[in-house]
Write an enzyme that holds these catalytic residues in place. Structure first.
Site, PDB file in Angstrom:
ATOM      1  N   SER A   1      35.866  46.630  44.868  1.00 11.10           N
ATOM      2  CA  SER A   1      34.638  46.618  44.063  1.00 11.10           C
ATOM      3  C   SER A   1      34.038  48.011  44.002  1.00 11.10           C
ATOM      4  O   SER A   1      34.046  48.745  44.994  1.00 11.10           O
ATOM      5  CB  SER A   1      33.621  45.664  44.704  1.00 11.10           C
ATOM      6  OG  SER A   1      32.340  45.885  44.152  1.00 11.10           O
TER       7      SER A   1
ATOM      8  N   TYR B   1      31.598  48.010  37.049  1.00 10.65           N
ATOM      9  CA  TYR B   1      30.534  47.563  36.161  1.00 10.65           C
ATOM     10  C   TYR B   1      30.202  48.767  35.289  1.00 10.65           C
ATOM     11  O   TYR B   1      30.408  49.912  35.708  1.00 10.65           O
ATOM     12  CB  TYR B   1      29.282  47.169  36.949  1.00 10.65           C
ATOM     13  CG  TYR B   1      29.432  45.913  37.765  1.00 10.65           C
ATOM     14  CD1 TYR B   1      29.654  44.687  37.150  1.00 10.65           C
ATOM     15  CD2 TYR B   1      29.333  45.949  39.149  1.00 10.65           C
ATOM     16  CE1 TYR B   1      29.782  43.527  37.903  1.00 10.65           C
ATOM     17  CE2 TYR B   1      29.458  44.786  39.905  1.00 10.65           C
ATOM     18  CZ  TYR B   1      29.684  43.588  39.276  1.00 10.65           C
ATOM     19  OH  TYR B   1      29.808  42.442  40.014  1.00 10.65           O
TER      20      TYR B   1
ATOM     21  N   THR C   1      34.467  44.119  34.885  1.00 10.15           N
ATOM     22  CA  THR C   1      33.793  42.826  35.029  1.00 10.15           C
ATOM     23  C   THR C   1      32.764  42.676  33.920  1.00 10.15           C
ATOM     24  O   THR C   1      31.887  43.532  33.754  1.00 10.15           O
ATOM     25  CB  THR C   1      33.135  42.722  36.418  1.00 10.15           C
ATOM     26  OG1 THR C   1      34.167  42.825  37.389  1.00 10.15           O
ATOM     27  CG2 THR C   1      32.405  41.398  36.595  1.00 10.15           C
TER      28      THR C   1
HETATM   29  C1  FNR Z   1      31.526  38.796  44.279  1.00  4.50           C
HETATM   30  N1  FNR Z   1      32.182  38.978  43.065  1.00  4.50           N
HETATM   31  C2  FNR Z   1      32.224  40.246  42.519  1.00  4.50           C
HETATM   32  N2  FNR Z   1      32.910  40.458  41.361  1.00  4.50           N
HETATM   33  C3  FNR Z   1      33.004  41.689  40.840  1.00  4.50           C
HETATM   34  O1  FNR Z   1      33.633  41.853  39.801  1.00  4.50           O
HETATM   35  N3  FNR Z   1      32.410  42.748  41.464  1.00  4.50           N
HETATM   36  C4  FNR Z   1      31.715  42.631  42.619  1.00  4.50           C
HETATM   37  O2  FNR Z   1      31.198  43.611  43.165  1.00  4.50           O
HETATM   38  C5  FNR Z   1      31.588  41.321  43.164  1.00  4.50           C
HETATM   39  N4  FNR Z   1      30.880  41.125  44.304  1.00  4.50           N
HETATM   40  C6  FNR Z   1      30.859  39.889  44.889  1.00  4.50           C
HETATM   41  C7  FNR Z   1      30.237  39.722  46.120  1.00  4.50           C
HETATM   42  C8  FNR Z   1      30.273  38.490  46.749  1.00  4.50           C
HETATM   43  C9  FNR Z   1      29.601  38.335  48.086  1.00  4.50           C
HETATM   44  C10 FNR Z   1      30.949  37.397  46.148  1.00  4.50           C
HETATM   45  C11 FNR Z   1      31.045  36.061  46.822  1.00  4.50           C
HETATM   46  C12 FNR Z   1      31.552  37.556  44.918  1.00  4.50           C
HETATM   47  C13 FNR Z   1      32.923  37.872  42.428  1.00  4.50           C
HETATM   48  C14 FNR Z   1      34.356  37.808  42.975  1.00  4.50           C
HETATM   49  O3  FNR Z   1      35.128  38.870  42.494  1.00  4.50           O
HETATM   50  C15 FNR Z   1      35.079  36.525  42.543  1.00  4.50           C
HETATM   51  O4  FNR Z   1      34.967  36.357  41.151  1.00  4.50           O
HETATM   52  C16 FNR Z   1      34.593  35.260  43.247  1.00  4.50           C
HETATM   53  O5  FNR Z   1      34.148  35.536  44.561  1.00  4.50           O
HETATM   54  C17 FNR Z   1      35.713  34.239  43.301  1.00  4.50           C
HETATM   55  O6  FNR Z   1      35.277  33.042  43.805  1.00  4.50           O
HETATM   56  P1  FNR Z   1      35.472  32.574  45.340  1.00  4.50           P
HETATM   57  O7  FNR Z   1      36.893  32.868  45.766  1.00  4.50           O
HETATM   58  O8  FNR Z   1      34.460  33.333  46.136  1.00  4.50           O
HETATM   59  O9  FNR Z   1      35.183  31.123  45.233  1.00  4.50           O
END
Ligand code: FNR
Length: 360
Positions: free
Chosen positions: A107, A130, A156
């Protein structure tokens, strides 16, 4: 750690290891958290059509993503702020990914710099971004990711604004520490105003981002571009037309628009229009090897794991993350054997039955 038998058990360990504010931040979803729950529940409604009397004495789970070989179709989703979970942060996660021979999507909101993550292991890594209102800041970080040897950019697209995560509002979650960005200080955001994450996002993210901007991203990088956050056939087609190199079907783990569909329920409509032209990945609610198999049977090339990885990290650092990935791999291997599929190529649509289908 030997007593842990499945990845769900890491959640309780993480809860015990973390301050409530951080645990809630990792665990939470938007508003009623309906999508968060549905991501997991929807997998339970898909049943198998296992085939028997197939030689499954050797199982090969390996596959390729954008040409890069990985040991199994299980990758690490981009999640932010790993130092809130463990002092070694993303470097520990990256080492675990390398040990498991898989790809980590780092990320841009990582708590270690992208260069620190790159030098901690020499595995294949993708970089998630982002787009900020300050386009120059995004462009700089993309260039740095290229220089540091990341192999793809994952854009994203489901966060024009941050979803309403009520636990973070209640807890007055601290704003993110932005190791990768200078000139985008979030420290001026007053945590007492509510969620610091939301306050940061509303100041920094570019809500005007649209399909034309894919061209802009193309113009600043030679790396392949994946779009993360597609949930409809309409947008999947637009993504193909925009010339991207891959799609991630994702609802951000239920953290953005509540009542978005569970990702596994929309995977097929996306796969159907993409017609194999670019790889389709999926994340959201993958907690079992059987879930991985179901996603592949419905057309995904691989899945990404979000929360379980963070829980593993919080509970046991690098070893915890490795254990999470290994457990999922072992379960997936067993599912392939019990379904009569010795290789990834043997997994077909006919190996599963979705709830809307009559008995085939
Ligand atoms: C995320 N996700 C996320 N996605 C992204 O594109 N950039 C990011 O910085 C983050 N940060 C983030 C932090 C936390 C704590 C979570 C739980 C999620 C979303 C992540 O990439 C992903 O789409 C989901 O977490 C997938 O679902 P599950 O496996 O957590 O159910």
């Amino acid at each position: 750690m030997d007593q842990i038998v499945n990845v769900n058990e890491f959640q309780e360990l993480a809860k015990r290891a973390l301050p409530k504010m951080y645990y809630d931040f990792y665990r939470g979803g938007a508003e009623d958290q309906h999508t968060l729950k549905e991501n997991v529940a929807a997998f339970t409604r898909i049943m198998f059509r296992p085939r028997v009397l197939v030689d499954v004495s050797k199982i090969d789970m390996s596959t390729r993503i954008l040409g890069y070989p990985i040991s199994a179709p299980i990758m690490i989703a981009p999640t932010s702020n790993h130092k809130l979970a463990h002092p070694e942060g993303e470097t520990a996660t990256a080492k675990a990914a390398a040990a498991c021979n898989t790809i980590m999507i780092v990320s841009c909101m990582s708590s270690c710099t992208l260069e620190e993550v790159a030098s901690s292991c020499n595995a294949v890594r993708f970089f998630q971004i982002y787009v900020f209102e300050r386009r120059d800041v995004t462009a700089q970080v993309v260039k740095r990711a290229e220089r540091a040897g990341y192999k793809a950019i994952v854009l994203t697209v489901d966060v024009p604004k941050l979803g309403r995560r009520e636990a973070d509002i209640k807890n007055k979650m601290i704003p993110p520490k932005l190791s990768n960005f200078e000139g985008l200080s979030s420290t001026q955001v007053k945590p007492s105003d509510g969620s610091g994450v939301e306050a940061f996002a509303s100041r920094a993210l570019d809500a005007s981002l649209n399909w034309k901007d894919i061209e802009w991203l193309r113009s600043i990088t030679k790396l392949p571009i994946l779009i993360k956050g597609i949930l409809t056939r309409e947008d999947a087609l637009k993504a193909v037309e925009a010339g991207v190199d891959g799609i991630v079907v994702s609802n951000h783990g239920g953290r953005q628009l509540d009542y978005s569909p569970a990702t596994i329920t929309v995977l097929e409509e996306v796969v159907h229009v993409v017609k194999g032209r670019i790889p389709v990945l999926l994340d959201g609610g993958v907690r079992r090897g059987t879930d991985v198999f179901k996603a592949l049977a419905l057309g995904a090339k691989a899945v990404l794991i979000g929360r379980p990885v963070v829980y593993g990290l919080a509970a046991k650092g690098e070893d915890g993350v490795r254990k999470v990935i290994e457990m999922l791999k072992n379960e997936f291997e067993l599912t392939m054997a019990l379904s009569g599929c010795p290789t990834i190529g043997d997994i077909t649509r006919n190996h599963v039955r979705t709830p809307d289908e009559r008995l085939k």
